[in-house]
Design a protein around this motif. Sequence first.
Motif, PDB file in Angstrom:
ATOM      1  N   GLN A 183       0.821  -1.209   0.000  1.00 51.11           N
ATOM      2  CA  GLN A 183       0.000   0.000   0.000  1.00 51.11           C
ATOM      3  C   GLN A 183       0.863   1.272   0.000  1.00 51.11           C
ATOM      4  OE1 GLN A 183      -0.783  -2.667   1.861  1.00 51.11           O
ATOM      5  NE2 GLN A 183      -2.673  -3.208   0.798  1.00 51.11           N
ATOM      6  N   SER A 184       0.357   2.300  -0.654  1.00 50.79           N
ATOM      7  CA  SER A 184       0.993   3.611  -0.588  1.00 50.79           C
ATOM      8  C   SER A 184       0.745   4.198   0.798  1.00 50.79           C
ATOM      9  CB  SER A 184       0.390   4.539  -1.646  1.00 50.79           C
ATOM     10  OG  SER A 184      -0.970   4.811  -1.334  1.00 50.79           O
ATOM     11  N   PRO A 185       1.518   5.226   1.195  1.00 54.20           N
ATOM     12  CA  PRO A 185       1.268   5.856   2.507  1.00 54.20           C
ATOM     13  C   PRO A 185      -0.184   6.304   2.680  1.00 54.20           C
ATOM     14  CG  PRO A 185       3.348   6.621   1.627  1.00 54.20           C
ATOM     15  CD  PRO A 185       2.723   5.778   0.551  1.00 54.20           C
ATOM     16  N   LYS A 186      -0.749   6.928   1.648  1.00 54.60           N
ATOM     17  CA  LYS A 186      -2.126   7.406   1.757  1.00 54.60           C
ATOM     18  C   LYS A 186      -3.099   6.256   1.925  1.00 54.60           C
ATOM     19  CE  LYS A 186      -5.677  10.261  -0.468  1.00 54.60           C
ATOM     20  NZ  LYS A 186      -6.742   9.307  -0.134  1.00 54.60           N
ATOM     21  N   LYS A 187      -2.906   5.190   1.139  1.00 60.87           N
ATOM     22  CA  LYS A 187      -3.838   4.070   1.243  1.00 60.87           C
ATOM     23  C   LYS A 187      -3.693   3.366   2.589  1.00 60.87           C
ATOM     24  CE  LYS A 187      -5.768   0.126  -1.178  1.00 60.87           C
ATOM     25  NZ  LYS A 187      -5.735  -0.737  -2.379  1.00 60.87           N
ATOM     26  N   ALA A 188      -2.451   3.204   3.064  1.00 59.73           N
ATOM     27  CA  ALA A 188      -2.238   2.586   4.377  1.00 59.73           C
ATOM     28  C   ALA A 188      -2.925   3.409   5.467  1.00 59.73           C
ATOM     29  CB  ALA A 188      -0.744   2.460   4.661  1.00 59.73           C
ATOM     30  N   TYR A 189      -2.803   4.728   5.365  1.00 60.16           N
ATOM     31  CA  TYR A 189      -3.446   5.605   6.353  1.00 60.16           C
ATOM     32  C   TYR A 189      -4.962   5.492   6.257  1.00 60.16           C
ATOM     33  CZ  TYR A 189      -4.719   9.807   8.948  1.00 60.16           C
ATOM     34  OH  TYR A 189      -5.273  10.680   9.851  1.00 60.16           O
ATOM     35  N   ASP A 190      -5.498   5.506   5.026  1.00 60.90           N
ATOM     36  CA  ASP A 190      -6.946   5.417   4.841  1.00 60.90           C
ATOM     37  C   ASP A 190      -7.500   4.085   5.341  1.00 60.90           C
ATOM     38  OD1 ASP A 190      -6.948   7.914   3.733  1.00 60.90           O
ATOM     39  OD2 ASP A 190      -7.000   7.223   1.650  1.00 60.90           O
ATOM     40  N   LEU A 191      -6.747   3.022   5.150  1.00 57.08           N
ATOM     41  CA  LEU A 191      -7.213   1.690   5.548  1.00 57.08           C
ATOM     42  C   LEU A 191      -7.130   1.476   7.059  1.00 57.08           C
ATOM     43  CD1 LEU A 191      -5.607  -0.594   2.803  1.00 57.08           C
ATOM     44  CD2 LEU A 191      -8.047  -0.420   3.281  1.00 57.08           C
ATOM     45  N   TRP A 192      -5.979   1.804   7.645  1.00 62.36           N
ATOM     46  CA  TRP A 192      -5.704   1.377   9.020  1.00 62.36           C
ATOM     47  C   TRP A 192      -5.465   2.521   9.992  1.00 62.36           C
ATOM     48  CZ3 TRP A 192      -1.622  -1.074   5.661  1.00 62.36           C
ATOM     49  CH2 TRP A 192      -2.177  -2.116   4.908  1.00 62.36           C
ATOM     50  N   GLY A 193      -5.372   3.745   9.480  1.00 57.40           N
ATOM     51  CA  GLY A 193      -5.175   4.886  10.365  1.00 57.40           C
ATOM     52  C   GLY A 193      -3.864   4.801  11.121  1.00 57.40           C
ATOM     53  N   THR A 194      -3.879   5.310  12.362  1.00 58.09           N
ATOM     54  CA  THR A 194      -2.692   5.285  13.226  1.00 58.09           C
ATOM     55  C   THR A 194      -3.114   4.785  14.605  1.00 58.09           C
ATOM     56  OG1 THR A 194      -3.102   7.616  13.729  1.00 58.09           O
ATOM     57  CG2 THR A 194      -1.461   7.141  12.039  1.00 58.09           C
ATOM     58  N   PRO A 195      -3.285   3.478  14.765  1.00 63.45           N
ATOM     59  CA  PRO A 195      -3.717   2.955  16.065  1.00 63.45           C
ATOM     60  C   PRO A 195      -2.771   3.396  17.177  1.00 63.45           C
ATOM     61  CG  PRO A 195      -2.799   1.206  14.688  1.00 63.45           C
ATOM     62  CD  PRO A 195      -2.982   2.398  13.799  1.00 63.45           C
ATOM     63  N   GLN A 196      -3.359   3.763  18.314  1.00 62.72           N
ATOM     64  CA  GLN A 196      -2.580   4.288  19.430  1.00 62.72           C
ATOM     65  C   GLN A 196      -2.451   3.292  20.580  1.00 62.72           C
ATOM     66  OE1 GLN A 196      -1.312   7.799  19.266  1.00 62.72           O
ATOM     67  NE2 GLN A 196      -1.754   7.086  17.170  1.00 62.72           N
ATOM     68  N   THR A 197      -3.375   2.340  20.644  1.00 61.33           N
ATOM     69  CA  THR A 197      -3.375   1.361  21.738  1.00 61.33           C
ATOM     70  C   THR A 197      -3.527  -0.039  21.169  1.00 61.33           C
ATOM     71  OG1 THR A 197      -5.789   1.378  22.004  1.00 61.33           O
ATOM     72  CG2 THR A 197      -4.524   3.059  23.220  1.00 61.33           C
ATOM     73  N   LEU A 198      -3.268  -1.022  22.030  1.00 64.02           N
ATOM     74  CA  LEU A 198      -3.439  -2.413  21.603  1.00 64.02           C
ATOM     75  C   LEU A 198      -4.886  -2.673  21.189  1.00 64.02           C
ATOM     76  CD1 LEU A 198      -2.072  -5.163  21.249  1.00 64.02           C
ATOM     77  CD2 LEU A 198      -2.729  -5.701  23.612  1.00 64.02           C
ATOM     78  N   LYS A 199      -5.826  -2.046  21.891  1.00 55.65           N
ATOM     79  CA  LYS A 199      -7.233  -2.205  21.523  1.00 55.65           C
ATOM     80  C   LYS A 199      -7.496  -1.644  20.128  1.00 55.65           C
ATOM     81  CE  LYS A 199     -11.997  -1.269  22.925  1.00 55.65           C
ATOM     82  NZ  LYS A 199     -12.378  -0.851  21.547  1.00 55.65           N
ATOM     83  N   ASP A 200      -6.915  -0.484  19.837  1.00 48.33           N
ATOM     84  CA  ASP A 200      -7.063   0.074  18.485  1.00 48.33           C
ATOM     85  C   ASP A 200      -6.552  -0.914  17.432  1.00 48.33           C
ATOM     86  OD1 ASP A 200      -8.006   2.420  19.608  1.00 48.33           O
ATOM     87  OD2 ASP A 200      -6.067   3.467  19.463  1.00 48.33           O
ATOM     88  N   PHE A 201      -5.415  -1.520  17.736  1.00 45.16           N
ATOM     89  CA  PHE A 201      -4.801  -2.477  16.807  1.00 45.16           C
ATOM     90  C   PHE A 201      -5.714  -3.691  16.627  1.00 45.16           C
ATOM     91  CE2 PHE A 201      -0.402  -4.574  15.829  1.00 45.16           C
ATOM     92  CZ  PHE A 201      -0.805  -4.759  14.517  1.00 45.16           C
ATOM     93  N   SER A 202      -6.198  -4.241  17.732  1.00 51.69           N
ATOM     94  CA  SER A 202      -7.069  -5.416  17.630  1.00 51.69           C
ATOM     95  C   SER A 202      -8.388  -5.072  16.942  1.00 51.69           C
ATOM     96  CB  SER A 202      -7.331  -6.013  19.019  1.00 51.69           C
ATOM     97  OG  SER A 202      -8.120  -5.151  19.812  1.00 51.69           O
ATOM     98  N   ASP A 203      -8.873  -3.837  17.123  1.00 46.74           N
ATOM     99  CA  ASP A 203     -10.111  -3.425  16.456  1.00 46.74           C
ATOM    100  C   ASP A 203      -9.954  -3.422  14.935  1.00 46.74           C
ATOM    101  OD1 ASP A 203     -11.464  -3.123  18.830  1.00 46.74           O
ATOM    102  OD2 ASP A 203     -11.266  -0.938  18.920  1.00 46.74           O
ATOM    103  N   ILE A 204      -8.765  -3.087  14.456  1.00 47.07           N
ATOM    104  CA  ILE A 204      -8.506  -3.131  13.016  1.00 47.07           C
ATOM    105  C   ILE A 204      -8.657  -4.572  12.510  1.00 47.07           C
ATOM    106  CG2 ILE A 204      -6.703  -2.889  11.256  1.00 47.07           C
ATOM    107  CD1 ILE A 204      -5.633  -0.508  12.870  1.00 47.07           C
ATOM    108  N   ILE A 205      -8.091  -5.515  13.241  1.00 48.65           N
ATOM    109  CA  ILE A 205      -8.176  -6.918  12.837  1.00 48.65           C
ATOM    110  C   ILE A 205      -9.619  -7.412  12.917  1.00 48.65           C
ATOM    111  CG2 ILE A 205      -7.346  -9.249  13.320  1.00 48.65           C
ATOM    112  CD1 ILE A 205      -4.812  -7.952  14.488  1.00 48.65           C
ATOM    113  N   VAL A 206     -10.329  -7.004  13.946  1.00 46.24           N
ATOM    114  CA  VAL A 206     -11.740  -7.394  14.079  1.00 46.24           C
ATOM    115  C   VAL A 206     -12.558  -6.849  12.905  1.00 46.24           C
ATOM    116  CG1 VAL A 206     -13.833  -7.077  15.455  1.00 46.24           C
ATOM    117  CG2 VAL A 206     -11.677  -7.685  16.578  1.00 46.24           C
ATOM    118  N   SER A 207     -12.293  -5.605  12.499  1.00 46.40           N
ATOM    119  CA  SER A 207     -12.986  -5.029  11.345  1.00 46.40           C
ATOM    120  C   SER A 207     -12.731  -5.850  10.088  1.00 46.40           C
ATOM    121  CB  SER A 207     -12.537  -3.584  11.116  1.00 46.40           C
ATOM    122  OG  SER A 207     -12.952  -2.749  12.172  1.00 46.40           O
ATOM    123  N   TYR A 208     -11.502  -6.330   9.956  1.00 46.14           N
ATOM    124  CA  TYR A 208     -11.155  -7.193   8.819  1.00 46.14           C
ATOM    125  C   TYR A 208     -11.928  -8.511   8.887  1.00 46.14           C
ATOM    126  CZ  TYR A 208      -8.294 -10.238   5.850  1.00 46.14           C
ATOM    127  OH  TYR A 208      -7.860 -11.138   4.908  1.00 46.14           O
TER     128      TYR A 208
END
Length: 613
Positions: A372-397
């Motif tokens: 992914q390009s920087p913009k697409k990576a940002y649009d897809l996954w943002g910038t998770p700040q906590t472990l919960k944010d990170f796990s929420d990305i996987i749950v969304s997937y």
Amino acid sequence: MKISDKLSQAHSSANPPPATFSFEFFVPKTSQGVQNLYDRMDRMYDLNPIFIDITWNAGGRSSSLTNEMVYTAQSTLGLETCMHLTCTNMKVELIDEALHKAFESGCQNILALRGDPPLDGSESTGDFKYAKDLIEYIRRKYGDHFNIGVAAYPEGHPEEDSEAKTLEYLKEKCDVGADFIITQMFYDVDNFISWCSKIRKIGVNIPIIPGIMPISTYAAFVRRAKWSQIAIPPHFLEVLEPIKDDDYLVREKGTELVSQMCTKLLQSGFVNHLHFYTMNLERATIMILETLNIIEPVKAHENTGGDELPWRKSLHPQRSKETIRPIFWQNRKYSYITRTATWDEFPNGRWGDSRSPAFGDIDLCASELLRQSPKKAYDLWGTPQTLKDFSDIIVSYLQGELKSLPWSDGPIGEDTSVMVENLINLNHKGFLTMNSQPALNAVKSSEKVYGWGPKNGYVYQKQYLEFFCPKDLLPKLLHTIDSYNKSEGDASSSIISYYAVDKNGNLSTNCKDDDINAVTWGVFPGEEILQPTIVEKTSFLAWKDEVYRLFTEWTNILQSNLVDADKDKISGFVDLITNFSNNFVLCNLVNNDFIDKNETLFNLIETVASEGN
């Protein structure tokens, strides 16, 4: 495989033969556009086109990119590919280079074109004047290796007023070695059918493939027709002009008109294959195929019960005998193909006995692993700040809301549905999941979701689970697994086998160094048992390197492209990923009891998670 052979095979074994189709794609202008097109081509593979073709843009980066895209389509995506090759302003050295790369990629199909003359009106400075000359050269150089297609113009060529001469030129191209014809786009079906009759009368008997241009917007429809100098039938304009400002309605009505046109073509007796100029889009083409109701009949015509293997088979000649892959790359075929591209043959010990002299390393390639390009990576996954944010990305997937992750190139598959709630639960408890497959016991090879291989066979799977475990909980997890193995029998039998490794390569396992664990296999009438998916130490350690590098690339591309307003978020994101990489261990578990329930592995981890809390 040659296009003419594929067409003959598809149309000779059924009565009436099914209509088939193919897609044209053009070379995008940006690297991210290329990656997005690969994803689109990957999705359209499931429609089962007979082939795709990729256009040629002469000169500079775009020319070499055509070859690169042909290689990827053949080797990684498993799509039979036809390469456009134009000869205007092309020196023979460039032609030789393009043909050699196509040959090395396993490409057997070339669409030989003259190409557009210089825009300034000057004569071409290339070594070939006409497409006929290029065809003769390819035949002298490569004999019958390439199936050669040529372009044709049912409504005449813009540079030639005489219809007789245009037909004569087409006949000359066929006489020097063309194998099939792909026509320019058109909408006048009656004229096309009349033209087909004329070329048959002059002795042109090779397959005629009509070029079909879907209608997405009114402006594009009129512009392309004008540029190609083709006639628009009055009834097209009567339907589309009143609604020209409503793109949705134009596409709906355009689909009806083009579908009616295709139906008439298929009933003409001259045509049984349709070639779609996709313009790198998918929806308009799919709408036509759905209206014609030819997608499912084509799929049903396949010779096997399902896919040939549970992973996409490469068409590269050096990989033609490849039957085994490590499960770690089942969602990362691009990087797997790249990292094993230097291997000269398959399998020959690659995933059999690591002591074999043919066993090869999986190189950690120098190119970027994150697609992914920087913009697409940002649009897809943002910038998770906590472990919960990170796990929420996987749950969304897992819930189908995200179409990719840094370590998964495509969306979640149907085969995960039986375990998706368990996977979501693990992520909520701080065990971040990467890859999995459920256990299967004697599922028919023709089954829609899990089936693969020849008809009348049965396929099997061991449950596999890959995830990140907090480093401080790893001893408890391994102790729990060892206790379970002991309670179920001899502790050395490893009913549950595991590998666990941290970023620095510290490995824990209950497997021997040379263990090769087949986690997928199939049994078919009159054939040897196939074991196409495995787990073993060497490939797991190579996969570990890739995963941790993906995390580094993810932070690097955002850091190097941040704006002032994002500094705090980027800083928090980098801290999270850095701490995660240092404090989580990559694990995989295999339940070797393939008739066991899929809950077993989840229950073991759940026990550790509960005690950890």
